[in-house]
Structures are given as C-alpha cells and as structure tokens.
Design an enzyme around this catalytic site. Structure first.
Site, PDB file in Angstrom:
ATOM      1  N   CYS A 120      20.242  45.793  37.506  1.00 22.41           N
ATOM      2  CA  CYS A 120      20.951  46.368  38.647  1.00 22.41           C
ATOM      3  C   CYS A 120      20.054  47.214  39.553  1.00 22.41           C
ATOM      4  CB  CYS A 120      22.131  47.212  38.156  1.00 22.41           C
ATOM      5  SG  CYS A 120      23.317  46.275  37.169  1.00 22.41           S
ATOM      6  N   HIS A 262      24.678  52.466  43.361  1.00 25.13           N
ATOM      7  CA  HIS A 262      24.921  51.156  42.760  1.00 25.13           C
ATOM      8  C   HIS A 262      26.401  51.031  42.445  1.00 25.13           C
ATOM      9  CE1 HIS A 262      25.090  47.816  40.091  1.00 25.13           C
ATOM     10  NE2 HIS A 262      25.175  48.536  38.985  1.00 25.13           N
ATOM     11  N   ASN A 292      30.852  44.600  40.070  1.00 27.34           N
ATOM     12  CA  ASN A 292      29.435  44.894  39.866  1.00 27.34           C
ATOM     13  C   ASN A 292      28.646  43.608  40.084  1.00 27.34           C
ATOM     14  OD1 ASN A 292      26.860  45.460  38.906  1.00 27.34           O
ATOM     15  ND2 ASN A 292      27.556  46.496  37.061  1.00 27.34           N
TER      16      ASN A 292
END
Length: 335
Positions: A120, A262, A292
């Site tokens: 990520c 994020h 996500n």
C-alpha cells in the site's frame, strides 16, 4: 542523451489521472457471497462499495487508462517519456514487468521501465524512485503508475478480508521545472520494518512457498493479516513519519490544508486525522466508494480530490501511507 546530475532539480507534478473498473460490488452484493451485512462492513470500515476488474482486465489495463489521463492533463505524449515506474503487488505477470507491459500498450519503446513493490506504500516508494532518477537526470519525464487488481488476491470465503479491497489505478507525470512552479513534490520520507512482515502477507507463489504443478491453491495465495495489529502499527507509523516530515520543513500540523491518508479503512483515516489534529473537513476520503486499493489508493484519492476541487492552488497537502512489509511513508505536496 541523459545529462549529468544537477543540484537544481524541482519535482513538478505535470498531471494526474485515475481509473476504476465499471463493475461495482456493493455491500448488499457481498451479503449474497459471504456471511456479512452492510451494517457490519460499514460500521467497521466505512466502505459501502468497491470496483472490481472485468473478466480479463488486468493491472496494466487499468494503469493504461490512468496513464492516458495523466499524460493528457500534462499535455504530453507517451513518446515524451523517459521512464515508467509502476507500483503494484498484483502485476499481470511475474515476467515481463507491469511497466514493460504498460510501455507496449502505450505504443512506445526504449524507456527505462521497472516495477516497485511496497504494497500500500507503493506509490510513495515509486515517487521517491522517480525523484532519484530526476536528481540524476533532470531532463527526465517520468510516468509513475500505481495499479492493483487486488481482488485477484482476495479470498472470497474470508469475510474479514474480502469486504475491504477493490481494484483501481492512479498515475502522475513528474518532471523537472522552475523553483516556483506548482504543483510540486516538496519532500518524501519513507520507512520499513521487515520484522513485522508476518502480520500482513500474501505468501503463496514466492520462492519460500513455490508453485507446484497441479497443486491446489491454498489460503496462503491470498491476502492474510491480523487486523488489530495492522491498525495499531498503521496509525502509529503514519502519524510519526508525518510529524517528522513536517518538522523537517519547519511546519506544524496547522500548516496542513488537506490530509489524504492511505485509504485502508475509515477507522484508520479518522485516527490518523485526529492524531495529526487535522479537522475532519480537511481530511479527504473516498474509501466508501473504492475500498482499499493498496498502492492505487493514494494517487486515486489525489486525482479525485483535484477533480472535485478539494485541493486548490496554494494548498499544502500531506499524504501518509502504510502497507505490508511493513512499509510506510509520507509525502508533502505544494499546489
């Protein structure tokens, strides 16, 4: 020919672009697939829906769409590029790299092409890689892409993980420019701790757990993690590195106009915002509509925030991230 390194490099963002597949999977749809409810998902993650790749659609396909938009926003042609840096842990293939596949789809050849894998945190790691190339070769024109067909690595029988993830791509074009040009990358700080790697994994298929012809695919080939531990480390590291980056430039939390963390889940986004004392109205989140998307989450959020007018000229934007590895980072942008 590439010129020698220069001390007068200014990292200018010429254009952004993002893309998400047409297919949308809602929480109501997930109720038919796995034992869960919209209320359970929403209350724990803030996610209402996510985009899912079509049959045969790949990370490079999504990256191509985002790249074309970024190049158009930059007023550039693909043939102008000198480098392609592609952040992903879900490439089309092991070999060739996603960057090389994307290069061919853009109809160009000869550029430096490489993939970056930091889960990520991948977009920030890729941006820092691009800054390194620009420092060495200031005339470079670099396409940075982050794209994840993440649902290809989701176990749809695991309700703790399958509700979290979606597919998307984001891209940016980075070049050198004048000292007063905007938007620009002011700075990036990165970190990692491999000792915590076992808390968030996709282990199957690597040399430690290699493929064997005819074997069944097990849970180790999909995303596995310990949610509470990941949450704790994510909030801690995203907050700490953001504070360190601000302090390095003589800034305080009050100097942040827009915070774009994020997009892991809303609880993490909210916790980081509160730790950094950024008012909720200055924290941008689109996790409710995308889930996500790993490395793609940051550039997708940046691109969308620009399109929506959330980011305005003069804004200072702070972008912290955290991913498997563990990896983390923070990026400071001046618009």
């Amino acid at each position: 020919m590439l010129t020698p390194p220069s001390m007068n490099t200014h990292f200018i963002l010429r254009g952004f672009g993002h893309y998400a597949p047409e297919r949308v999977l809602t929480n109501a749809d997930l109720e038919k697939i796995v034992e869960t409810t919209d209320e359970w998902i929403t209350s724990r993650t803030g996610i209402k829906e996510r985009h899912i790749v079509a049959e045969g659609e790949t990370s490079s396909d999504m990256g191509l769409q985002a790249a074309r938009k970024a190049l158009a926003a930059a007023g550039m042609d693909a043939s102008d590029l000198t480098h392609i840096v592609f952040a992903t842990f879900t490439p089309d293939y092991v070999i060739p790299s996603a960057a090389c596949v994307l290069q061919e789809k853009l109809g160009i050849a000869g550029q430096v092409c490489l993939d970056v894998q930091a889960a990520c945190s991948g977009f920030l790691y890729a941006m820092e890689t691009a800054r390194g190339y620009l420092a060495l070769h200031p005339q470079s024109k670099i396409l940075v892409v982050a794209s994840e067909a993440l649902t290809s690595r989701v176990n749809w029988e695991d309700r703790a993980t399958c509700v979290l993830f979606g597919d998307a791509a984001g891209a940016a074009v980075l070049t050198n420019g004048d000292a007063d040009e905007t938007p620009r990358v002011v700075d990036i700080m990165l970190g990692a701790d491999g000792a915590l790697g076992d808390l968030l994994t996709v282990r199957g298929g690597g040399s430690a757990i290699a493929y064997k012809l005819g074997q069944a695919v097990g849970e180790e080939y999909f995303v596995e993690f310990l949610g509470r531990e990941v949450f704790k480390h994510a909030v801690r590291h995203m907050t700490a590195i953001s504070e360190a980056l601000l302090a390095k430039h003589g800034l305080t939390k009050a100097d942040v106009d827009v915070l774009i963390p994020h997009q892991a889940n809303y609880r993490i986004i909210d916790a980081v915002g509160r730790k950094l004392e950024v008012p909720v109205e200055r924290v941008f989140s689109n996790v409710d509509r995308y889930g996500n998307t790993s490395a793609a989450s940051v550039p997708v959020a940046l691109s969308e925030a620009l399109d929506l007018g959330v980011i305005k000229p003069g804004h200072r934007v702070l972008v912290p991230t955290f991913g498997g590895g563990f990896t983390w980072g923070a990026m400071l942008l001046q618009f």
